[in-house]
Design an enzyme around this catalytic site. Sequence first.
Site, PDB file in Angstrom:
ATOM      1  N   GLY A   1      60.018  32.351 -23.192  1.00 15.50           N
ATOM      2  CA  GLY A   1      59.896  30.923 -23.473  1.00 15.50           C
ATOM      3  C   GLY A   1      58.545  30.324 -23.084  1.00 15.50           C
ATOM      4  O   GLY A   1      58.231  29.200 -23.456  1.00 15.50           O
TER       5      GLY A   1
ATOM      6  N   GLN B   1      61.006   5.936 -17.471  1.00 17.93           N
ATOM      7  CA  GLN B   1      61.292   6.192 -16.047  1.00 17.93           C
ATOM      8  C   GLN B   1      60.129   5.636 -15.224  1.00 17.93           C
ATOM      9  O   GLN B   1      59.365   6.387 -14.619  1.00 17.93           O
ATOM     10  CB  GLN B   1      61.474   7.683 -15.809  1.00 17.93           C
TER      11      GLN B   1
ATOM     12  N   HIS C   1      56.331   2.243 -23.521  1.00 19.71           N
ATOM     13  CA  HIS C   1      57.494   1.443 -23.134  1.00 19.71           C
ATOM     14  C   HIS C   1      57.154   0.446 -22.034  1.00 19.71           C
ATOM     15  O   HIS C   1      57.676  -0.669 -22.020  1.00 19.71           O
ATOM     16  CB  HIS C   1      58.641   2.343 -22.684  1.00 19.71           C
TER      17      HIS C   1
ATOM     18  N   ASP D   1      65.689  -6.617 -26.255  1.00 18.20           N
ATOM     19  CA  ASP D   1      65.852  -6.734 -24.803  1.00 18.20           C
ATOM     20  C   ASP D   1      64.593  -7.404 -24.273  1.00 18.20           C
ATOM     21  O   ASP D   1      63.616  -7.582 -24.999  1.00 18.20           O
ATOM     22  CB  ASP D   1      66.123  -5.378 -24.126  1.00 18.20           C
TER      23      ASP D   1
ATOM     24  N   LYS E   1      70.165  -7.780 -22.797  1.00 15.88           N
ATOM     25  CA  LYS E   1      70.845  -6.476 -22.858  1.00 15.88           C
ATOM     26  C   LYS E   1      70.830  -5.814 -21.498  1.00 15.88           C
ATOM     27  O   LYS E   1      69.889  -5.985 -20.740  1.00 15.88           O
ATOM     28  CB  LYS E   1      70.084  -5.596 -23.869  1.00 15.88           C
TER      29      LYS E   1
ATOM     30  N   ARG F   1      71.752  -1.772 -19.838  1.00 16.73           N
ATOM     31  CA  ARG F   1      72.136  -0.409 -20.204  1.00 16.73           C
ATOM     32  C   ARG F   1      73.225   0.086 -19.274  1.00 16.73           C
ATOM     33  O   ARG F   1      73.117  -0.017 -18.051  1.00 16.73           O
ATOM     34  CB  ARG F   1      70.899   0.500 -20.133  1.00 16.73           C
TER      35      ARG F   1
ATOM     36  N   THR G   1      68.575   6.560 -29.157  1.00 14.38           N
ATOM     37  CA  THR G   1      69.958   6.823 -29.609  1.00 14.38           C
ATOM     38  C   THR G   1      70.427   5.794 -30.633  1.00 14.38           C
ATOM     39  O   THR G   1      71.468   5.975 -31.257  1.00 14.38           O
ATOM     40  CB  THR G   1      70.930   6.770 -28.425  1.00 14.38           C
TER      41      THR G   1
HETATM   42  C1  R5P Z   1      64.406   0.105 -23.818  1.00 18.63           C
HETATM   43  O1  R5P Z   1      64.260  -0.654 -22.940  1.00 18.63           O
HETATM   44  C2  R5P Z   1      63.517   0.301 -25.014  1.00 18.63           C
HETATM   45  O2  R5P Z   1      62.675  -0.785 -25.282  1.00 18.63           O
HETATM   46  C3  R5P Z   1      64.356   0.604 -26.219  1.00 18.63           C
HETATM   47  O3  R5P Z   1      65.082  -0.552 -26.569  1.00 18.63           O
HETATM   48  C4  R5P Z   1      65.306   1.707 -25.906  1.00 18.63           C
HETATM   49  O4  R5P Z   1      64.710   2.674 -25.127  1.00 18.63           O
HETATM   50  C5  R5P Z   1      65.837   2.304 -27.166  1.00 18.63           C
HETATM   51  O5  R5P Z   1      66.701   3.344 -26.815  1.00 18.63           O
HETATM   52  P1  R5P Z   1      68.100   3.498 -27.545  1.00 18.63           P
HETATM   53  O6  R5P Z   1      67.802   3.570 -29.020  1.00 18.63           O
HETATM   54  O7  R5P Z   1      68.650   4.773 -26.987  1.00 18.63           O
HETATM   55  O8  R5P Z   1      68.915   2.318 -27.163  1.00 18.63           O
END
Ligand code: R5P
Length: 316
Positions: free
Chosen positions: A37, A95, A128, A167, A190, A192, A221
Amino acid sequence: MSLGIVTGTANPVLAGEIASRLGSRLVEMQLERFPDGEIRPRLGPVRGADIYVIQPTGPPVNDNLVELLLLLDACRRAGADRVTAVVPYFGYARQDRRAGDRQPIGARVAAEAIAAAGASRLVVIDPHTSSLEAMFAVPVEMLTAVPVLAAAVRRLIPRGAVVVAPDLGAMRLARHFAALVEARLAAVSKYRLDAVTVSAKDIVGDVRNRPVVIVDDMISTGATIEAAVSALRAHGATGEPIVVATHGLFAGSALARLRECAIGRMLVTDTIGPRHPAPAAAPALPIQAESVAHLLAEAIDRLHRSEPLEELLLRG
Ligand code: R5P
């Protein structure tokens, strides 16, 4: 000092387009894969050159990150005069803090590894978090694809539409987008719950009887977009939303999930390479991918000539 473009295997199509726009050579790169790998890249000559290594660290994130590190080290040891890591999508940027006890700060670990491997500068697009800059000891140039996305979708935006950040972290991009298309701004509150589940009920701003354009830095996702669409409908938004994001990762079953959301149009860029489900895999989803090759070529050209990046940079 001559200019050279090195590409990893994450997005060679984008790197090739950048090199051809710059009229520059793509440095020869062969990647040896070992049975266990491990990988070992081997480069053509780079001695004395101003080298730009193009490698987004999208899925498979860890493979692409390690390949980037090895390419940077190879450039430095082969005598490149200056090595810039061009990471259009920066994996691990989410992260950016310890979300719980006994956790790492992944973005910081990735940043330190990239600088230690030999990058004397980093170029990213719509990371991000803008705190990424503070995690690097070397200069970080944060470009934005928002003008590219706004220009591509402007004609399709209905009158009276509201631009929505799904968000609070997306407010910076959404505000820039709203200014460019001259629309009002709103945001979804929002939070998570886990990697694939988010909750969003409240809206800051008024979307009742208005069409909406959702603007985010990335879609992974699809949970964030799904929750935002549902909250916006519950608050009276009309029509099929337009969804705009810089980085379309479409991890796991994201495309199937988004197909259920009755989205009118989805626009992403080509920062993520071909090793993930391409938009073509989801014919029922009206996805368009706008290229950032000209943005990156322009930035590399200006950096090579030591000229300011100005309007190419993330603002606000
Ligand atoms: C999160 O704070 C980012 O700005 C995106 O909204 C998020 O990472 C998108 O990830 P997912 O499509 O998994 O919700």
